[in-house]
Each structure stands twice: as C-alpha cells, then as structure tokens.
Design an enzyme around this catalytic site. Sequence first.
Site, PDB file in Angstrom:
ATOM      1  N   ASP A 133       8.398   0.468  -0.906  1.00 28.94           N
ATOM      2  CA  ASP A 133       7.755   1.790  -0.858  1.00 28.94           C
ATOM      3  C   ASP A 133       6.782   1.850   0.315  1.00 28.94           C
ATOM      4  O   ASP A 133       5.558   1.733   0.148  1.00 28.94           O
ATOM      5  CB  ASP A 133       7.044   2.053  -2.183  1.00 28.94           C
ATOM      6  CG  ASP A 133       6.604   3.495  -2.328  1.00 28.94           C
ATOM      7  OD1 ASP A 133       7.041   4.337  -1.525  1.00 28.94           O
ATOM      8  OD2 ASP A 133       5.815   3.779  -3.259  1.00 28.94           O
ATOM      9  N   GLY A 225      -1.666  11.628  -6.238  1.00 23.75           N
ATOM     10  CA  GLY A 225      -2.305  12.212  -5.062  1.00 23.75           C
ATOM     11  C   GLY A 225      -2.935  11.165  -4.175  1.00 23.75           C
ATOM     12  O   GLY A 225      -3.208  11.420  -3.009  1.00 23.75           O
TER      13      GLY A 225
END
Length: 313
Positions: A133, A225
């Site tokens: 990732d 976020g």
Amino acid sequence: MKRWKGRRTGLLLPLVLLLFWAYSSLAWICGQEMHARSQQQNSVSAIVGGKPANISKFPWHVGIMYHGNHLCGGSILSEWWVLSASHCFDQINNSNLEIIYGRDDLSTENMTYQKVDKLILHPKFDDWLLDNDIALLLLKTPLNLGINRIPICVSDLSDLQLWKNCWVTGWGITNVSGIKIQPTKLQKVQVDLYRSDWCGYVLPQLTKNMLCAGTQDTGKDACQGDSGGALVCNKKKNKTTWYQVGIVSWGLGCGKKNLPGVYTKVSHYLKWITKQTAKAGKPYVYEQNSACPLVLSCWAILFLYFVMFLLTW
C-alpha cells in the site's frame, strides 16, 4: 602586507556567496523540524485522542485534495515527489488531484495548491489485504521548499528496535462515536512501534511489508482521512532528524484497545521508489546517515567559517 590584505579582500566575496548558498541549502535538509515561535497552537479536538499539530514541527506533511476536498495525507520526499498510500486512489483520476503544503489549517485563506502530474501505484498493490500500500505522486511543478516545507528522510533500517519517539499526523476524523468530525486543524498523536510477532498474532492478515503501532491508551490512533500520512520516528542515536518509517494504511476501527494501526513499511520500498522516480525523469536520491546536504558536508561548512575568520582577522 598590503598585497596580502588585498588578496584577502578578493577572497571574501566568493566565500560569502558560498556560505550563503550553504546556509540556504541547510533549510532543505530532510527530516529537520523548524521552530516557528510566531505560530499559535489552537485548542481543538484531535486525530483520535491526539493534539493539534504545528506545521513547523511536521513540515513534510501535505494534504492530498480531490476536487477541492481533502482525500488523504502524504509526505514530501523531494521538491518533485510526494509519498502516500495506494488505497487512497481507487478509481481516482490524477488530473483532478492537488496537494496543499506549508499549512496546518485547511480553513486558511489563499492556500498554496500544487497540481499532480503523475500518479504511480505499486503494481502489486492488493486492494483486499492492502499489501504493498504505497504510491508516488509526481508534481507538475517543483515545490518551493522552505521553513514549513521540508522533505522527510527515509532509511533502509528495518529493525523496529532502532527507532523511538514516533508520531503520526493527519486531518482524519477525530471522533468515531456518533457524528464523525473531520478537523480543519492538523492533528498529531504519539505512538509506539509493536513487535511483528505480537502484531501478527493480533492481526493475522499482517504481511512482511507492514508494521503496526499504537498506544496503550484506548482512543488514541490514526483514523479515516489520515491514510497516506507519515509515521515518523527518530533513530535512538539521532534525536534531531526525523525519518519516515511507515505510511498510514489500515486498521480494525480506530483507537480500540489491543488493535493497533497498520502501516506500510517504507524501508521495504526504497529500491522501488528509486527505480520509479528515475524512470519518470525526476530521480530521487536519499542519504541514509547524513545531516547535511549531499554536496556540502557539515565539516566543509565549519571549515569555510574558519577560513572566513582567518581572512577577516
């Protein structure tokens, strides 16, 4: 004697110019926080159990915006490159991506935006396990580096016991119970790195490309976020330089007891970063153990000051 004085005077100008260049270069040293006394700390809610953060303490942190809305966090690698997480950009068109930098409050007027030219996702990114990732963003124009805009250092040290004093920053949600609150003020939270064997037991889906970090206090963690933001630490033998050890990736909820956050292990991807940035025509070169610019060492700067002293004495 007069002739020597004249020669000394003739040497002063190039030395002054060289020292000025050396001093300005020091502002670009990776991983160095700047202390901005004039900036005030606002008392607002935090990351999930964290505190407000001043951008001068985390000058590598950037916000990644999509159609003007905050999407994820990222970190400055160089004037051309931003590091983030691949999962942030699922079905995202990079032509609508921008970054904001040098600010810690999203409500600030006249924000500095920088358009993204190219988005590079890791080819082996697994959107189910979130393995590999990691993502690179190439900017259309170089960043104007300065006091509140400084690259983060990276290192190939993979032994987690060599790191201490670790922090995560982001504009992610600050409250997971009830209404989710996303702050405009940058938040920070201090975390501890956990042993991989313990993490693997608690989170069996953990891979060798991941690390986990958290706190013993319930309610302190990175959250939605905050993804793509940097987990930064000091080396145990170097308290002044900050290195990016991880990238905020995933977790089972936020701030839950005995469920740490999971981060992409940056040390496993330095060769990939070097290869991709060179392929894009804007090579990124990192130094592992230097606190001074590549082209001018600290000792060279001290030597120049000594010569200046002799010539003016």
